[in-house]
Write an enzyme that holds these catalytic residues in place. Sequence first.
Site, short mmCIF file in Angstrom:
data_model
loop_
_atom_site.label_atom_id
_atom_site.label_comp_id
_atom_site.label_asym_id
_atom_site.label_seq_id
_atom_site.Cartn_x
_atom_site.Cartn_y
_atom_site.Cartn_z
N LYS A 109 0.74 -1.22 -0.04
CA LYS A 109 -0.02 -0.21 -0.11
C LYS A 109 0.84 1.36 -0.05
CE LYS A 109 -2.59 -0.97 3.75
NZ LYS A 109 -2.05 -1.96 4.06
N ARG A 130 -1.80 -9.53 12.79
CA ARG A 130 -2.22 -8.11 12.07
C ARG A 130 -3.21 -8.69 10.92
NH1 ARG A 130 3.48 -5.65 10.99
NH2 ARG A 130 2.26 -4.29 9.53
N ARG A 146 -10.18 1.43 9.08
CA ARG A 146 -9.76 0.04 9.16
C ARG A 146 -10.86 -0.75 9.81
NH1 ARG A 146 -3.76 0.66 9.07
NH2 ARG A 146 -2.76 -1.23 9.32
N ARG A 163 11.07 -2.50 11.86
CA ARG A 163 9.83 -2.02 12.35
C ARG A 163 9.43 -3.09 13.35
NH1 ARG A 163 4.77 -0.26 8.61
NH2 ARG A 163 3.67 -1.24 10.07
N ARG A 209 10.65 -6.63 4.99
CA ARG A 209 10.77 -5.45 5.34
C ARG A 209 11.51 -5.51 6.66
NH1 ARG A 209 5.25 -2.23 5.41
NH2 ARG A 209 4.80 -3.43 7.43
P1 AMP Z 1 0.30 0.43 8.89
O1 AMP Z 1 1.43 1.17 8.65
O2 AMP Z 1 -1.01 0.85 8.07
O3 AMP Z 1 0.43 -1.03 8.68
O4 AMP Z 1 -0.04 0.64 10.64
C1 AMP Z 1 0.76 0.16 11.56
C2 AMP Z 1 -0.04 0.23 12.67
O5 AMP Z 1 -0.69 1.30 13.22
C3 AMP Z 1 -1.31 -0.72 12.89
O6 AMP Z 1 -0.94 -2.24 13.04
C4 AMP Z 1 -2.06 -0.32 13.99
O7 AMP Z 1 -1.46 -0.70 15.16
C5 AMP Z 1 -1.84 1.23 13.66
N1 AMP Z 1 -2.93 1.76 12.98
C6 AMP Z 1 -2.81 2.41 11.58
N2 AMP Z 1 -3.87 2.95 11.10
C7 AMP Z 1 -4.57 2.44 12.00
C8 AMP Z 1 -6.17 2.80 12.11
N3 AMP Z 1 -6.88 3.38 11.07
N4 AMP Z 1 -6.93 2.51 13.28
C9 AMP Z 1 -6.26 2.01 14.29
N5 AMP Z 1 -4.98 1.57 14.19
C10 AMP Z 1 -4.31 2.24 13.19
#
Ligand code: AMP
Length: 194
Positions: free
Chosen positions: A15, A146, A90, A135, A129
């Site tokens: 993404k 996740r 989400r 990370r 990654r």
């Molecule tokens: P991402 O970079 O999109 O994979 O997001 C990393 C982490 O940030 C996720 O696993 C969640 O813990 C948190 N996070 C990101 N976007 C959201 C969201 N819309 N609602 C809640 N937690 C989020």
Amino acid sequence: MSVRMVLVGPPGAGKGTQAEAVTRKFGVPAVSTGAIFRAHTEAGDELGRLADSFTSRGELVPDEVTDRMVEARLDQPDAAGGFLLDGYPRNLHQVASLDAMLARRGTALDVVLEITADEEAVVGRLLGRAAQEGRKDDTEKVIRHRIALYHETTEPLIAEYRSRGVLVSVDGIGGIDEVASRVCDALDAYLESR
Ligand code: AMP
């Protein structure tokens, strides 16, 4: 071109990478909730500490916190002419929050782009990654969690947006440029057909 977009797909579907191509094409900012949380965590501020207690376990940050943060970001001048939300909404609660935020501003979503990817391919990508970026939430255990959370809480969004007629799905497996041209073609076709 003023376009309001949401990007959705499993963790590791690419993404973030595709968001860059789309934002270049449309000249709108990418708003990644995950990236904003990580920036706060690196800064060590209060929001960052709170977010980290959820993100490090692969759990969602509470909706009230996330919704407020997104609304403030959408009020920045650069988002006035459109945006690409990456990682938000989400869950269905956040879908309703976003609907309300946009309605308050007299706007609505134009398109929701789904990037699909096979589960084993995304796990392999995320472990790669983890080795490169370090990370904290890219360990295999957290990655599996996740992905499970994605199926449970995020996938229902896709059905919702499909029923609204705003969903465009693209296969995310392939080279970066190949997927980017698939994405751009699919978005052009959709936006022209409206
Ligand atoms: P991402 O970079 O999109 O994979 O997001 C990393 C982490 O940030 C996720 O696993 C969640 O813990 C948190 N996070 C990101 N976007 C959201 C969201 N819309 N609602 C809640 N937690 C989020």
